[in-house]
Design an enzyme around this catalytic site. Structure first.
Site, short mmCIF file in Angstrom:
data_model
loop_
_atom_site.label_atom_id
_atom_site.label_comp_id
_atom_site.label_asym_id
_atom_site.label_seq_id
_atom_site.Cartn_x
_atom_site.Cartn_y
_atom_site.Cartn_z
N LYS A 165 0.83 -1.22 0.00
CA LYS A 165 0.00 0.00 0.00
C LYS A 165 0.86 1.26 0.00
O LYS A 165 0.58 2.20 -0.74
CB LYS A 165 -0.92 0.05 1.24
CG LYS A 165 -1.92 -1.09 1.33
CD LYS A 165 -2.88 -0.90 2.50
CE LYS A 165 -2.21 -0.99 3.87
NZ LYS A 165 -1.72 -2.33 4.23
N ARG A 168 -10.06 1.38 7.50
CA ARG A 168 -9.79 -0.01 7.87
C ARG A 168 -10.99 -0.66 8.54
O ARG A 168 -10.93 -1.86 8.81
CB ARG A 168 -8.61 -0.06 8.83
CG ARG A 168 -7.26 -0.34 8.17
CD ARG A 168 -6.23 -0.20 9.26
NE ARG A 168 -5.05 -0.97 9.14
CZ ARG A 168 -3.88 -0.50 8.70
NH1 ARG A 168 -3.77 0.72 8.25
NH2 ARG A 168 -2.81 -1.27 8.72
N ARG A 201 11.09 -8.05 6.21
CA ARG A 201 11.19 -6.58 6.31
C ARG A 201 12.20 -6.24 7.41
O ARG A 201 11.83 -5.91 8.53
CB ARG A 201 9.80 -6.00 6.61
CG ARG A 201 9.73 -4.50 6.45
CD ARG A 201 8.41 -4.04 5.90
NE ARG A 201 7.33 -4.05 6.88
CZ ARG A 201 6.08 -3.66 6.59
NH1 ARG A 201 5.76 -3.22 5.40
NH2 ARG A 201 5.15 -3.71 7.51
N ARG A 259 10.09 -2.76 11.49
CA ARG A 259 9.13 -2.05 12.33
C ARG A 259 8.83 -2.88 13.56
O ARG A 259 8.87 -4.10 13.52
CB ARG A 259 7.83 -1.86 11.52
CG ARG A 259 7.92 -0.68 10.59
CD ARG A 259 6.75 -0.55 9.66
NE ARG A 259 5.47 -1.00 10.18
CZ ARG A 259 4.34 -0.87 9.51
NH1 ARG A 259 4.33 -0.28 8.34
NH2 ARG A 259 3.21 -1.32 10.01
N ARG A 267 -2.11 -8.88 12.99
CA ARG A 267 -2.48 -7.84 12.03
C ARG A 267 -3.23 -8.44 10.84
O ARG A 267 -4.16 -7.85 10.32
CB ARG A 267 -1.23 -7.08 11.56
CG ARG A 267 -0.72 -6.10 12.64
CD ARG A 267 0.71 -5.67 12.41
NE ARG A 267 0.87 -4.94 11.18
CZ ARG A 267 2.00 -4.94 10.45
NH1 ARG A 267 3.06 -5.64 10.85
NH2 ARG A 267 2.07 -4.26 9.36
#
Ligand code: AMP
Length: 183
Positions: A8, A83, A122, A128, A139
């Site tokens: 995104k 969301r 990642r 993160r 998530r």
């Protein structure tokens, strides 16, 4: 819209540059607030760390503020918002009040196994706090429970929902999106 790891941010950035409009990522705004230690950041932190959604009223407050900016008058791209169905409805009300309507809602679709691979890779600069395996699983679950119903909601609304295959090269996805947005 799209699950965590769908791309995104990447696609939103490219659309923002191409159409010359600002991109507003609610996740980036929250992360900035958290690192600055503002009241908003403190309120959002525990939800973010747990992979849960930040309450709708907090998010809609952020969105109301960005929609009021001069730079947003010529258009905008939201990334990671809405969301929940409550957020989609709230956005509708905020836009109506300003006499603005959405050109499109976008859903970037990627198979679950690929998302887990992407998120677990990642590392380094992009790492993160919420990319830990337990948080990633949560998530993804939250996306299924809260955000998938938003796609159905847009499908039934007057706003076109563009569903794009996100399991392709970045450029191919972007080209597809641009064509469908102007077409
Ligand atoms: P993102 O960078 O979009 O993956 O967002 C990171 C985290 O910020 C999410 O896991 C949520 O905790 C929070 N967040 C970002 N956008 C929203 C939103 N629209 N509604 C609720 N929580 C959000």
């Amino acid at each position: 819209m799209g699950p965590p790891g769908a791309g995104k941010g990447t696609q939103g950035d490219l659309l923002s540059a191409h159409f010359g409009v600002p991109r507003y990522s609610t996740g980036d705004i929250l992360r900035r607030a958290r690192s600055e230690g503002t009241e908003l950041g403190l309120r959002a932190q525990r939800f973010m760390d747990a992979g849960e959604l930040v309450p709708d009223d907090v998010i809609l407050g952020i969105v109301d503020e960005v929609l009021g900016k001069d730079e947003a008058r010529g258009g905008f791209v939201f990334d990671g918002f809405p969301r929940t169905v409550v957020q989609a409805e709230g956005l509708g009300t905020l836009l109506e009040r300003r006499g603005v309507s959405l050109d499109a809602a976008i859903d970037i679709e990627v198979p679950r196994e690929e998302l887990i691979d992407r998120l677990s890779g990642r590392h380094g600069q992009d790492a993160r706090d919420d990319d830990r395996p337990e948080t990633v699983a949560r998530r993804l679950e939250v996306y299924e429970e809260e955000t998938v119903p938003v796609l159905d909601w847009y499908d039934r609304s007057a706003v076109p929902l563009l569903r794009v295959d996100g399991y392709r090269d970045i450029e191919a996805i972007q080209e597809d999106l641009r064509e469908r947005l102007v077409g």
